[in-house]
Design a protein around this motif. Sequence first.
Motif, mmCIF file in Angstrom:
data_model
loop_
_atom_site.group_PDB
_atom_site.id
_atom_site.type_symbol
_atom_site.label_atom_id
_atom_site.label_comp_id
_atom_site.label_asym_id
_atom_site.label_seq_id
_atom_site.Cartn_x
_atom_site.Cartn_y
_atom_site.Cartn_z
ATOM 1 N N ASP A 53 -5.281 0.179 -0.269
ATOM 2 C CA ASP A 53 -4.352 -0.512 -1.055
ATOM 3 C C ASP A 53 -2.997 0.211 -1.056
ATOM 4 O OD1 ASP A 53 -6.039 -2.410 -1.548
ATOM 5 O OD2 ASP A 53 -5.865 -2.343 -3.625
ATOM 6 N N MET A 56 -1.500 0.177 2.532
ATOM 7 C CA MET A 56 -0.901 -0.969 2.977
ATOM 8 C C MET A 56 0.642 -1.101 2.130
ATOM 9 S SD MET A 56 -3.571 -4.165 2.757
ATOM 10 C CE MET A 56 -4.341 -3.882 1.035
ATOM 11 N N ARG A 57 0.405 -0.788 0.735
ATOM 12 C CA ARG A 57 1.991 -0.626 0.183
ATOM 13 C C ARG A 57 3.023 0.221 0.740
ATOM 14 N NH1 ARG A 57 2.247 -3.687 -3.759
ATOM 15 N NH2 ARG A 57 0.380 -4.354 -4.899
ATOM 16 N N MET A 59 3.001 0.645 4.085
ATOM 17 C CA MET A 59 3.428 -0.170 5.122
ATOM 18 C C MET A 59 4.352 -1.114 4.899
ATOM 19 S SD MET A 59 1.943 1.566 7.729
ATOM 20 C CE MET A 59 2.046 2.894 6.287
ATOM 21 N N ASP A 60 4.229 -1.981 3.900
ATOM 22 C CA ASP A 60 5.118 -2.652 3.239
ATOM 23 C C ASP A 60 6.318 -2.253 2.979
ATOM 24 O OD1 ASP A 60 3.018 -4.535 3.282
ATOM 25 O OD2 ASP A 60 2.904 -4.939 1.127
ATOM 26 N N TYR A 63 7.923 -1.235 6.569
ATOM 27 C CA TYR A 63 8.150 -2.469 7.440
ATOM 28 C C TYR A 63 9.721 -2.838 7.544
ATOM 29 C CZ TYR A 63 8.810 -7.351 8.675
ATOM 30 O OH TYR A 63 9.177 -8.665 9.147
ATOM 31 N N ASN A 144 0.500 -10.704 8.412
ATOM 32 C CA ASN A 144 0.057 -9.601 7.638
ATOM 33 C C ASN A 144 -0.973 -8.623 8.486
ATOM 34 O OD1 ASN A 144 0.802 -10.290 5.250
ATOM 35 N ND2 ASN A 144 -1.232 -11.745 4.768
ATOM 36 N N LYS A 147 1.604 -6.076 10.349
ATOM 37 C CA LYS A 147 2.079 -5.305 9.308
ATOM 38 C C LYS A 147 1.128 -4.395 8.482
ATOM 39 C CE LYS A 147 3.853 -6.545 5.248
ATOM 40 N NZ LYS A 147 4.645 -7.397 4.279
ATOM 41 N N ARG A 148 0.202 -4.934 8.173
ATOM 42 C CA ARG A 148 -0.913 -4.193 7.389
ATOM 43 C C ARG A 148 -2.408 -3.595 8.249
ATOM 44 N NH1 ARG A 148 -0.334 -8.582 2.221
ATOM 45 N NH2 ARG A 148 1.615 -7.749 1.386
ATOM 46 N N ASN A 213 -3.751 -9.863 1.294
ATOM 47 C CA ASN A 213 -4.797 -8.850 1.459
ATOM 48 C C ASN A 213 -5.191 -8.167 0.101
ATOM 49 O OD1 ASN A 213 -3.074 -9.309 3.750
ATOM 50 N ND2 ASN A 213 -4.327 -7.788 4.757
ATOM 51 N N TYR A 344 -10.771 -2.499 8.256
ATOM 52 C CA TYR A 344 -9.512 -2.365 7.829
ATOM 53 C C TYR A 344 -8.760 -1.526 9.019
ATOM 54 C CZ TYR A 344 -11.641 -3.232 3.308
ATOM 55 O OH TYR A 344 -12.209 -3.973 2.351
ATOM 56 N N GLU A 350 2.192 1.092 10.773
ATOM 57 C CA GLU A 350 1.330 2.282 10.930
ATOM 58 C C GLU A 350 1.288 3.268 12.253
ATOM 59 O OE1 GLU A 350 -3.030 4.180 9.257
ATOM 60 O OE2 GLU A 350 -2.423 2.337 9.189
#
Length: 425
Positions: A53, A56-57, A59-60, A63, A144, A147-148, A213, A344, A350
Amino acid sequence: MATSKNLKPLPKEKNNAAGYTPSGDELKVWGQYQFRKGELLNSRRNVYGFDIDMLMRRMDTNYFNRVANIPASELDADQAPIAIANAFGKVQAALGLLVDRSPDITLEEANPRYSANRELIRGLAKSSWRNTNSLGQLKLSIFNMAKRGWFVGRTYHKCLKHDARFLQRIEQDYSAPESEDPEAVKPVAAEKKVYETKQITKVDDVAYVNLNNFNVWLDEQTVPEDFYSTRDWMWREVWDIEDVKRIFPEAEFPNMKYVTEGGDTRETIYGITNTNLGSQTTSNEAKETKKGMTELFFYENQYDDWFIVEIHGVMVVWEPLPQNSKRLSCVYGQWNLRGAETIYGIGIVEEMERNEQLIDRILNMTMRQLLLTIAPPGFFTGTEDPEDENLKYKPGVLRRMMNPKDITFLEIPEGNQNGLKILLP
């Protein structure tokens, strides 16, 4: 209702909703589901040493980040760090290659007898694809995934019905009393519209939908390329209370009488062990929470044959899976494998994270060199005594020295673009 052979005796747990007190088999299902829910919420805490989690944040943020994360020592005091956001272009290019070329549907007949109707089935599939905008949802899943690093979607029968009014006729209304005065103006007949209420169907077809996600939790045993390794999964949504009542009418779902609006209505949550993140994640919400929003959890188990819907602490649905195949309704995949034991994956952002930092550092140092070349700093004589013998020079700044006849400008090397040409696409 769920079959009793899949039930295990568990101690009664405290209920979240006032008045909701399950008993018998319902209590056992509720207890097992609550225990499994806690496990799933924390299933991404340590995957190859990463909290998925939190990853992913990051990576957001990376981005489309316009502010570079580089050391302050490499910048001029008045220079704002610029980020080139190269990953943004790469992700958009991937979407254009994979989605905007309109992918087609491939049919694989499980039985030879369907071969004669291949084109009919293909036409029905394309019609369903268009009616439910599944291609648009697939584009969101690919976004998604790029990006993630991974995505989750869901294929199910989507049926949306509601009452609507249709104009039947227009009547003349002469209800106004006539005056006894012969010279009085006669009332004009008013028009009265008569409507008929009918139920209409907005969508009644097989649909694919992309899922957030952060609001999906897959079985810890899930591995790539093995759908049956996923015993169960859970996803979370936030609906308006009126939508909840319409989709789950109390006449069909008796436990709806215990349901009230509320719960954790944030767009995403972080698992039951992370209770101190609420204030840190307010800016990450894509939508503002409005009054009347209600939290729902959906749970599927393909081996115990359970489908459960929890609405703000009340188990409204607990019954067998609705699909005849008794398979889970989820679809998932990854951009690049992180390992053979986890779904994952590693996405474009990344992959480029270190390169982005290096490019941003060279870009900002080149910008600093350019500013110094355009307006070089220098020294001149005067009575000012510098506070620090080690001066950090700035573009266009002169330092006062003792001899006014000696003004010296520093020689700044010409800007070299070779570094950027190598790193930039």
